[in-house]
Scaffold this motif. Structure first.
Motif, PDB file in Angstrom:
ATOM      1  N   GLU A 150      -7.683  44.784  22.857  1.00 37.55           N
ATOM      2  CA  GLU A 150      -7.193  43.475  22.809  1.00 37.55           C
ATOM      3  C   GLU A 150      -5.771  43.102  23.162  1.00 37.55           C
ATOM      4  O   GLU A 150      -5.147  42.488  23.826  1.00 37.55           O
ATOM      5  N   TRP A 151      -4.902  44.249  22.779  1.00 32.97           N
ATOM      6  CA  TRP A 151      -3.448  44.268  22.959  1.00 32.97           C
ATOM      7  C   TRP A 151      -3.338  44.524  24.381  1.00 32.97           C
ATOM      8  O   TRP A 151      -2.601  43.826  25.247  1.00 32.97           O
ATOM      9  N   LEU A 152      -4.142  45.068  25.030  1.00 39.28           N
ATOM     10  CA  LEU A 152      -3.928  45.857  26.413  1.00 39.28           C
ATOM     11  C   LEU A 152      -4.225  44.561  27.318  1.00 39.28           C
ATOM     12  O   LEU A 152      -3.463  44.374  28.319  1.00 39.28           O
ATOM     13  N   ALA A 153      -5.199  43.703  26.825  1.00 38.62           N
ATOM     14  CA  ALA A 153      -5.713  42.654  27.752  1.00 38.62           C
ATOM     15  C   ALA A 153      -4.900  41.332  27.582  1.00 38.62           C
ATOM     16  O   ALA A 153      -5.024  40.404  28.157  1.00 38.62           O
ATOM     17  N   GLY A 154      -4.041  41.463  26.453  1.00 37.18           N
ATOM     18  CA  GLY A 154      -3.175  40.347  26.252  1.00 37.18           C
ATOM     19  C   GLY A 154      -3.921  39.082  25.483  1.00 37.18           C
ATOM     20  O   GLY A 154      -3.251  37.968  25.420  1.00 37.18           O
ATOM     21  N   THR A 155      -5.075  39.624  24.846  1.00 43.93           N
ATOM     22  CA  THR A 155      -5.705  38.632  24.001  1.00 43.93           C
ATOM     23  C   THR A 155      -5.406  38.655  22.336  1.00 43.93           C
ATOM     24  O   THR A 155      -5.804  38.026  21.814  1.00 43.93           O
ATOM     25  N   SER A 156      -4.414  39.564  22.293  1.00 44.12           N
ATOM     26  CA  SER A 156      -4.071  39.864  20.682  1.00 44.12           C
ATOM     27  C   SER A 156      -2.480  39.352  20.714  1.00 44.12           C
ATOM     28  O   SER A 156      -1.762  39.397  21.735  1.00 44.12           O
ATOM     29  N   LYS A 157      -2.112  38.837  19.441  1.00 46.95           N
ATOM     30  CA  LYS A 157      -0.811  38.415  19.217  1.00 46.95           C
ATOM     31  C   LYS A 157       0.079  39.687  18.650  1.00 46.95           C
ATOM     32  O   LYS A 157       1.171  39.266  18.511  1.00 46.95           O
ATOM     33  N   LEU A 158      -0.650  40.513  18.536  1.00 52.23           N
ATOM     34  CA  LEU A 158       0.285  42.016  18.062  1.00 52.23           C
ATOM     35  C   LEU A 158       1.057  42.510  19.285  1.00 52.23           C
ATOM     36  O   LEU A 158       0.791  42.678  20.275  1.00 52.23           O
ATOM     37  N   THR A 159       2.242  42.651  18.944  1.00 50.25           N
ATOM     38  CA  THR A 159       3.373  43.351  19.495  1.00 50.25           C
ATOM     39  C   THR A 159       3.093  44.960  19.415  1.00 50.25           C
ATOM     40  O   THR A 159       2.504  45.294  18.620  1.00 50.25           O
ATOM     41  N   ILE A 160       3.787  45.523  20.165  1.00 55.14           N
ATOM     42  CA  ILE A 160       3.761  47.116  20.220  1.00 55.14           C
ATOM     43  C   ILE A 160       4.053  47.463  18.866  1.00 55.14           C
ATOM     44  O   ILE A 160       3.318  48.354  18.082  1.00 55.14           O
ATOM     45  N   GLU A 161       5.227  46.983  18.185  1.00 49.97           N
ATOM     46  CA  GLU A 161       5.379  47.381  16.870  1.00 49.97           C
ATOM     47  C   GLU A 161       4.403  46.900  16.024  1.00 49.97           C
ATOM     48  O   GLU A 161       4.209  47.772  14.938  1.00 49.97           O
TER      49      GLU A 161
END
Length: 194
Positions: A150-161
């Protein structure tokens, strides 16, 4: 670095270039070999298929952060790993979005689970993890890989941190301890001198 790994890195570079303009499903080994200036037999000497090559690239990026370094399973090390992956974000996004027969998820899941089991065994002088611990490893790995996708696809609001913090905090205690004790040696990750 061995000649064998130089060849693998060449294939990695070429498939990454190809994925800038096409999907993983569209990548053909013949074209990959042509771009690498080699023949399909050379590719098949090193890899069963393009999915194994993608999994090798994932392993390579993992080894850049964790290989041949003192054990240190922390939020900061996870951030470092995610930043290494972010350098190839387009590549990983295309690899993870592929829905063809041999999805990369199977390869990556197997790698994550095996690396965790190995770390636990080594931290316990060869004692195998229990069935419950293996299930906890799988549960953690599958969930984290879903959040990662999800992070990879940009569908998550999670930052790397935040993703790294969540991964660290949700890692079972026995696995955290194993990762803090187990050094990942590149030669063992790759089953050869790197």
């Amino acid at each position: 670095m061995t000649l064998k790994n130089q060849t693998k890195l060449l294939f990695a570079k070429k498939i990454e270039e190809m994925l800038e303009s096409m999907s993983l499903e569209q990548v053909r080994i013949v074209e990959l070999c042509k771009r690498a200036g080699t023949i399909p037999q050379t590719f098949y000497y090193h890899f069963r298929d393009k999915y194994e090559l993608v999994a090798w690239i994932f392993l390579y990026d993992f080894s850049v952060v964790y290989g041949d370094r003192s054990p240190n399973y922390t939020k900061n090390r996870i951030i470092e790993n995610l930043k290494q992956i972010e350098k190839r974000r387009t590549f990983y996004l295309k690899a993870y979005m592929d829905q063809s027969q041999n999805s990369i998820n199977r390869y990556i899941q197997n790698f994550n689970v095996q690396i965790a089991i190995t770390a636990v065994k080594n931290s316990r002088d060869g004692e195998e993890p229990t069935e419950m611990e293996i299930n906890q490893i799988k549960y953690h790995s599958y969930g984290m890989m879903g959040l990662f996708a999800e992070w990879l696809a940009g569908t998550s609001k999670l930052t790397i941190e935040k993703l790294a913090e969540f991964q660290y905090e949700c890692t079972p205690d026995f696995l955290k301890q194993a990762y803090k004790e187990h050094p990942f040696q590149r030669s063992k990750l790759f089953k050869e001198d790197f």
